[in-house]
Motif scaffolding. Structure first.
Motif, PDB file in Angstrom:
ATOM      1  N   GLY A  57      39.278  49.057  48.763  1.00 35.31           N
ATOM      2  CA  GLY A  57      40.295  49.004  49.810  1.00 35.31           C
ATOM      3  C   GLY A  57      40.548  50.220  50.494  1.00 35.31           C
ATOM      4  N   GLU A  58      40.479  51.355  50.040  1.00 36.85           N
ATOM      5  CA  GLU A  58      40.818  52.579  50.714  1.00 36.85           C
ATOM      6  C   GLU A  58      39.780  52.832  51.924  1.00 36.85           C
ATOM      7  OE1 GLU A  58      42.886  55.794  51.917  1.00 36.85           O
ATOM      8  OE2 GLU A  58      43.496  54.209  50.572  1.00 36.85           O
ATOM      9  N   ALA A  59      38.362  52.511  51.503  1.00 38.16           N
ATOM     10  CA  ALA A  59      37.417  52.830  52.450  1.00 38.16           C
ATOM     11  C   ALA A  59      37.515  51.894  53.445  1.00 38.16           C
ATOM     12  CB  ALA A  59      36.014  52.488  51.710  1.00 38.16           C
ATOM     13  N   GLN A  60      37.863  50.441  53.216  1.00 39.73           N
ATOM     14  CA  GLN A  60      38.159  49.537  54.250  1.00 39.73           C
ATOM     15  C   GLN A  60      39.518  50.123  55.211  1.00 39.73           C
ATOM     16  OE1 GLN A  60      38.698  45.874  52.363  1.00 39.73           O
ATOM     17  NE2 GLN A  60      36.361  45.622  52.248  1.00 39.73           N
ATOM     18  N   SER A  61      40.513  50.666  54.656  1.00 39.28           N
ATOM     19  CA  SER A  61      41.557  51.018  55.478  1.00 39.28           C
ATOM     20  C   SER A  61      41.036  52.363  56.285  1.00 39.28           C
ATOM     21  CB  SER A  61      42.758  51.385  54.337  1.00 39.28           C
ATOM     22  OG  SER A  61      43.974  52.035  55.190  1.00 39.28           O
ATOM     23  N   ILE A  62      40.278  53.129  55.798  1.00 37.56           N
ATOM     24  CA  ILE A  62      39.807  54.309  56.783  1.00 37.56           C
ATOM     25  C   ILE A  62      39.312  53.746  57.933  1.00 37.56           C
ATOM     26  CG2 ILE A  62      38.335  56.252  56.673  1.00 37.56           C
ATOM     27  CD1 ILE A  62      39.016  56.859  53.714  1.00 37.56           C
ATOM     28  N   TYR A  63      38.445  52.722  57.580  1.00 33.75           N
ATOM     29  CA  TYR A  63      37.466  52.295  58.815  1.00 33.75           C
ATOM     30  C   TYR A  63      38.604  51.499  59.844  1.00 33.75           C
ATOM     31  CZ  TYR A  63      34.241  49.899  61.563  1.00 33.75           C
ATOM     32  OH  TYR A  63      33.342  49.186  62.626  1.00 33.75           O
ATOM     33  N   GLN A  64      39.435  50.649  59.303  1.00 38.67           N
ATOM     34  CA  GLN A  64      40.236  50.056  60.198  1.00 38.67           C
ATOM     35  C   GLN A  64      41.244  50.764  60.768  1.00 38.67           C
ATOM     36  OE1 GLN A  64      42.149  47.219  57.633  1.00 38.67           O
ATOM     37  NE2 GLN A  64      40.390  45.903  57.563  1.00 38.67           N
ATOM     38  N   LYS A  65      41.840  51.926  60.363  1.00 38.95           N
ATOM     39  CA  LYS A  65      42.740  52.735  60.867  1.00 38.95           C
ATOM     40  C   LYS A  65      42.030  53.762  62.028  1.00 38.95           C
ATOM     41  CE  LYS A  65      45.949  56.623  59.629  1.00 38.95           C
ATOM     42  NZ  LYS A  65      46.364  57.402  58.813  1.00 38.95           N
ATOM     43  N   LEU A  66      40.934  54.037  61.771  1.00 31.25           N
ATOM     44  CA  LEU A  66      40.144  54.983  62.820  1.00 31.25           C
ATOM     45  C   LEU A  66      39.539  54.019  63.845  1.00 31.25           C
ATOM     46  CD1 LEU A  66      38.518  57.624  60.427  1.00 31.25           C
ATOM     47  CD2 LEU A  66      40.537  57.730  61.700  1.00 31.25           C
ATOM     48  N   SER A  67      39.279  52.955  63.672  1.00 33.45           N
ATOM     49  CA  SER A  67      38.656  52.072  64.664  1.00 33.45           C
ATOM     50  C   SER A  67      39.646  51.379  65.541  1.00 33.45           C
ATOM     51  CB  SER A  67      37.716  51.068  64.108  1.00 33.45           C
ATOM     52  OG  SER A  67      38.534  50.345  63.191  1.00 33.45           O
ATOM     53  N   ALA A  68      40.963  51.323  65.046  1.00 36.60           N
ATOM     54  CA  ALA A  68      41.984  50.611  65.955  1.00 36.60           C
ATOM     55  C   ALA A  68      42.369  51.069  67.100  1.00 36.60           C
ATOM     56  CB  ALA A  68      43.403  50.478  65.206  1.00 36.60           C
ATOM     57  N   GLN A  69      42.461  50.283  68.256  1.00 34.68           N
ATOM     58  CA  GLN A  69      42.901  50.579  69.446  1.00 34.68           C
ATOM     59  C   GLN A  69      43.981  51.356  69.807  1.00 34.68           C
ATOM     60  OE1 GLN A  69      43.511  47.617  72.456  1.00 34.68           O
ATOM     61  NE2 GLN A  69      41.706  48.253  73.479  1.00 34.68           N
ATOM     62  N   PRO A  70      44.157  52.555  70.341  1.00 35.26           N
ATOM     63  CA  PRO A  70      45.639  53.307  70.530  1.00 35.26           C
ATOM     64  C   PRO A  70      46.598  52.085  71.120  1.00 35.26           C
ATOM     65  CG  PRO A  70      43.855  54.657  70.818  1.00 35.26           C
ATOM     66  CD  PRO A  70      42.900  53.178  70.691  1.00 35.26           C
ATOM     67  N   LYS A  71      47.840  52.514  70.705  1.00 34.10           N
ATOM     68  CA  LYS A  71      48.597  51.502  71.385  1.00 34.10           C
ATOM     69  C   LYS A  71      48.927  51.597  73.110  1.00 34.10           C
ATOM     70  CE  LYS A  71      50.405  49.487  67.945  1.00 34.10           C
ATOM     71  NZ  LYS A  71      50.417  47.997  67.662  1.00 34.10           N
ATOM     72  N   TRP A  72      48.681  53.048  73.516  1.00 32.15           N
ATOM     73  CA  TRP A  72      48.885  52.947  74.976  1.00 32.15           C
ATOM     74  C   TRP A  72      47.523  52.195  75.806  1.00 32.15           C
ATOM     75  CZ3 TRP A  72      45.336  55.256  78.250  1.00 32.15           C
ATOM     76  CH2 TRP A  72      44.133  56.233  77.642  1.00 32.15           C
ATOM     77  N   ILE A  73      46.389  52.322  75.045  1.00 34.96           N
ATOM     78  CA  ILE A  73      45.476  51.627  75.499  1.00 34.96           C
ATOM     79  C   ILE A  73      45.851  50.001  75.623  1.00 34.96           C
ATOM     80  CG2 ILE A  73      42.752  50.940  75.648  1.00 34.96           C
ATOM     81  CD1 ILE A  73      42.338  53.675  74.535  1.00 34.96           C
ATOM     82  N   GLU A  74      46.237  49.688  74.588  1.00 35.63           N
ATOM     83  CA  GLU A  74      46.613  48.391  74.315  1.00 35.63           C
ATOM     84  C   GLU A  74      47.665  47.537  75.214  1.00 35.63           C
ATOM     85  OE1 GLU A  74      48.644  45.369  70.872  1.00 35.63           O
ATOM     86  OE2 GLU A  74      47.677  47.307  70.272  1.00 35.63           O
ATOM     87  N   TYR A  75      48.507  48.494  75.593  1.00 32.86           N
ATOM     88  CA  TYR A  75      49.496  48.081  76.497  1.00 32.86           C
ATOM     89  C   TYR A  75      49.201  48.657  78.066  1.00 32.86           C
ATOM     90  CZ  TYR A  75      52.460  47.447  72.456  1.00 32.86           C
ATOM     91  OH  TYR A  75      52.899  46.932  71.500  1.00 32.86           O
ATOM     92  N   THR A  76      47.932  49.151  78.405  1.00 29.06           N
ATOM     93  CA  THR A  76      47.448  49.291  79.908  1.00 29.06           C
ATOM     94  C   THR A  76      46.308  48.460  80.003  1.00 29.06           C
ATOM     95  OG1 THR A  76      46.567  51.435  79.015  1.00 29.06           O
ATOM     96  CG2 THR A  76      48.647  51.595  80.016  1.00 29.06           C
ATOM     97  N   GLY A  77      45.105  49.138  79.400  1.00 28.31           N
ATOM     98  CA  GLY A  77      44.040  48.519  79.632  1.00 28.31           C
ATOM     99  C   GLY A  77      43.787  47.047  78.974  1.00 28.31           C
ATOM    100  N   GLY A  78      44.627  46.701  77.850  1.00 27.47           N
ATOM    101  CA  GLY A  78      44.567  45.696  77.577  1.00 27.47           C
ATOM    102  C   GLY A  78      45.281  44.381  78.281  1.00 27.47           C
ATOM    103  N   PHE A  79      45.871  44.962  79.441  1.00 31.59           N
ATOM    104  CA  PHE A  79      46.580  43.759  80.337  1.00 31.59           C
ATOM    105  C   PHE A  79      45.552  43.470  81.490  1.00 31.59           C
ATOM    106  CE2 PHE A  79      50.543  44.921  78.069  1.00 31.59           C
ATOM    107  CZ  PHE A  79      51.032  43.887  77.918  1.00 31.59           C
ATOM    108  N   PHE A  80      44.532  44.493  81.487  1.00 33.63           N
ATOM    109  CA  PHE A  80      43.448  44.110  82.513  1.00 33.63           C
ATOM    110  C   PHE A  80      43.276  42.853  82.966  1.00 33.63           C
ATOM    111  CE2 PHE A  80      38.997  44.128  84.065  1.00 33.63           C
ATOM    112  CZ  PHE A  80      39.273  44.503  85.204  1.00 33.63           C
ATOM    113  N   PRO A  81      42.646  41.957  81.895  1.00 29.98           N
ATOM    114  CA  PRO A  81      41.950  40.559  82.439  1.00 29.98           C
ATOM    115  C   PRO A  81      43.380  39.749  83.019  1.00 29.98           C
ATOM    116  CG  PRO A  81      41.439  41.347  80.100  1.00 29.98           C
ATOM    117  CD  PRO A  81      42.435  42.357  80.483  1.00 29.98           C
TER     118      PRO A  81
END
Length: 296
Positions: A57-81
């Motif tokens: 589970g820790e290995a999966q958590s490391i992958y998910q944490k590091l691959s997650a989209q930063p919040k500032w991108i989510e709230y800017t580029g995420g609204f592009f469509p």
């Protein structure tokens, strides 16, 4: 600031962030996340091979944490469509407007929310206003939204009365187009709720386009040029009446509320490239939902 400019800048800014994230930052995040997760897995190979779930589970958590989209991108580029969708619809298909006054009574009431067809008269790129497609020319009887010639930051809505080359005469509240009197038929009265005035209502046949107009019989026929009139050399004024020859690539417009409308009788002509579009539908009126429907 002009809303079209704001919307275009938002579309460009969020689009740049969306593209950078999709094609540059995200692949790097995923590669780094995989690298760190693989490193952790190798360091803990024996525990993982023995089936220790906490380590897996820790290995999966490391992958998910590091691959997650930063919040500032989510709230800017995420609204592009979403922003792109609004930009395309509003700029090239249909744009909403709110009627602020009674100059187009009884056709349009103050508080009507309308849709304007943006492609019928030819597509124009927002903000820069250069033509993309030619489209058809506005016709007599069309209800159009345009940039007010005396202040292009303001949008006006009126009915096309004269097209290029027409001679328009408005004499003693009678409308003549190329010497032909436009027939009117009395259709009772219309009560203007804003001014608490009973207005005479008519069906006007404008070169085959039948629509309603109103007149105030307590107001004399008035047509006087104002400062900034953009076609005085094409018009003659006499005792409150006006005769104009519509120049090339311009249009003569009037409000359906003939005695309460600042229009071409006063400030001149509307240039073709200043027309926003053809008003065709009332989509909302909060105080009177029965208003919803096509514009005639």
């Amino acid at each position: 600031m002009n809303f079209s400019l704001v919307l275009m800048l938002l579309t460009v800014a969020t689009g740049i962030i969306w593209c950078l994230d999709r094609f540059l930052w995200r692949p790097k995040r995923l590669a780094r996340a995989k690298e760190e997760a693989d490193r952790f897995t190798e360091l803990n190979r024996s525990a993982i091979d023995s089936g220790e779930m906490s380590v897996i589970g820790e290995a999966q958590s490391i992958y998910q944490k590091l691959s997650a989209q930063p919040k500032w991108i989510e709230y800017t580029g995420g609204f592009f469509p979403v922003i792109l969708f609004v930009f395309v619809i509003r700029s090239f298909l249909a744009e909403p407007f709110r009627i602020p006054s009674g100059s187009m009574l009884p056709t349009l009431h103050s508080g009507d929310f309308i849709l304007v067809n943006k492609y019928e008269y030819g597509l124009r790129f927002p903000v820069f206003n250069f033509a993309i497609t030619e489209g058809s020319a506005p016709k007599r009887g069309d209800v159009i939204v345009f940039k007010y010639p005396l202040d292009e930051n303001v949008d006006f809505i009126k009915r096309v009365i004269g097209v290029p080359g027409d001679e328009i005469r408005y004499v003693d509240k009678k409308l003549y187009v190329n010497g032909k009197l436009q027939e009117t038929t009395v259709d009772g009265t219309f009560f203007d709720k804003e001014t608490y005035t009973d207005l005479k209502q008519f069906d006007e046949n404008l070169d085959g386009v039948v629509h309603k107009i109103v007149e105030n019989d307590k107001v004399p026929s008035m047509a006087r040029p104002v400062q900034g009139h953009n076609g005085l050399n094409q018009c003659l004024y006499n005792m409150g009446d006006v005769v104009c020859r519509v120049p090339k690539d311009h249009f003569f417009v009037m409000g359906d509320n003939r005695d309460n409308s600042a229009d071409s009788r006063y400030w001149g002509f509307v240039a073709r490239d200043k027309i926003v579009g053809h008003a065709f539908y009332i989509w909302l009126n909060i105080s009177d939902m029965s208003r919803i429907g096509s514009i005639h």
